[in-house]
Scaffold this motif. Structure first.
Motif, short mmCIF file in Angstrom:
data_model
loop_
_atom_site.label_atom_id
_atom_site.label_comp_id
_atom_site.label_asym_id
_atom_site.label_seq_id
_atom_site.Cartn_x
_atom_site.Cartn_y
_atom_site.Cartn_z
N ARG A 3 124.28 -26.68 26.72
CA ARG A 3 124.40 -26.16 28.08
C ARG A 3 125.15 -24.83 28.09
N TYR A 4 126.25 -24.76 27.34
CA TYR A 4 127.03 -23.52 27.25
C TYR A 4 126.17 -22.40 26.67
N THR A 5 125.42 -22.70 25.62
CA THR A 5 124.57 -21.70 24.98
C THR A 5 123.51 -21.19 25.96
N LEU A 6 122.89 -22.10 26.70
CA LEU A 6 121.87 -21.69 27.66
C LEU A 6 122.48 -20.88 28.80
N MET A 7 123.67 -21.25 29.24
CA MET A 7 124.33 -20.49 30.30
C MET A 7 124.68 -19.08 29.80
N ARG A 8 125.14 -19.00 28.58
CA ARG A 8 125.49 -17.70 28.00
C ARG A 8 124.24 -16.83 27.86
N LEU A 9 123.15 -17.44 27.42
CA LEU A 9 121.89 -16.72 27.30
C LEU A 9 121.39 -16.25 28.68
N PHE A 53 132.93 -14.65 29.10
CA PHE A 53 134.28 -15.09 28.77
C PHE A 53 135.02 -15.61 30.01
N VAL A 54 134.86 -14.93 31.12
CA VAL A 54 135.55 -15.31 32.35
C VAL A 54 134.83 -16.45 33.07
N VAL A 55 133.52 -16.30 33.26
CA VAL A 55 132.76 -17.24 34.08
C VAL A 55 132.61 -18.60 33.39
N LEU A 56 132.44 -18.60 32.08
CA LEU A 56 132.16 -19.84 31.37
C LEU A 56 133.40 -20.44 30.69
N GLY A 58 135.60 -22.76 31.60
CA GLY A 58 135.66 -24.21 31.66
C GLY A 58 134.61 -24.87 30.77
N GLN A 59 133.41 -24.33 30.81
CA GLN A 59 132.33 -24.87 29.98
C GLN A 59 132.65 -24.68 28.50
N ARG A 60 133.22 -23.53 28.14
CA ARG A 60 133.60 -23.26 26.75
C ARG A 60 134.69 -24.23 26.30
N SER A 64 134.38 -26.88 23.27
CA SER A 64 135.37 -26.87 22.20
C SER A 64 135.96 -28.27 21.99
N GLU A 65 136.22 -28.98 23.07
CA GLU A 65 136.74 -30.35 22.95
C GLU A 65 135.73 -31.26 22.26
N GLN A 66 134.45 -31.07 22.56
CA GLN A 66 133.42 -31.88 21.90
C GLN A 66 133.37 -31.59 20.40
#
Length: 99
Positions: A3-9, A53-56, A58-60, A64-66
């Motif tokens: 999900r993070y990767t897709l949001m970043r893309l 970096f700013v918007v994501l 929480g998702q990042r 990272s926890e995973q």
């Protein structure tokens, strides 16, 4: 993580379209010679990095926890395997000495 990767893309794609539009309309400068698309790509990368970096944030942090949890499980598995090997080795040595 996906999900993070897709949001970043998605953020990068949005920045690419915006930069392309700015260059096409003449608001942003064109690249040198035939490097126009490389110029647009580089500008989009430079713009999307701080936005992501700013918007994501929480998702990042969740991703990272995973990853940390996955690494800890792997470490625990290796430690358990190593301790079983040590116990088997100690038992084999003890059995060999008494015979």
């Amino acid at each position: 993580m996906l999900r993070y990767t897709l949001m970043r893309l998605g953020i990068f794609a949005g920045c690419f379209l915006v930069v392309w539009g700015l260059v096409a309309t003449g608001i942003a400068p064109r690249g040198l010679g035939d490097s126009n698309y490389l110029w647009i790509l580089l500008l989009a990368l430079v713009l999307s990095a701080p936005i992501s970096f700013v918007v994501l944030r929480g998702q990042r942090d969740r991703a990272s926890e995973q990853i940390v949890a996955r690494v800890q499980r792997a470490k625990d598995g290796f430690e358990a395997s190593r301790s079983q090997e040590d116990l088997a080795d100690d038992a084999a040595r003890a059995h060999g000495q008494t015979s």
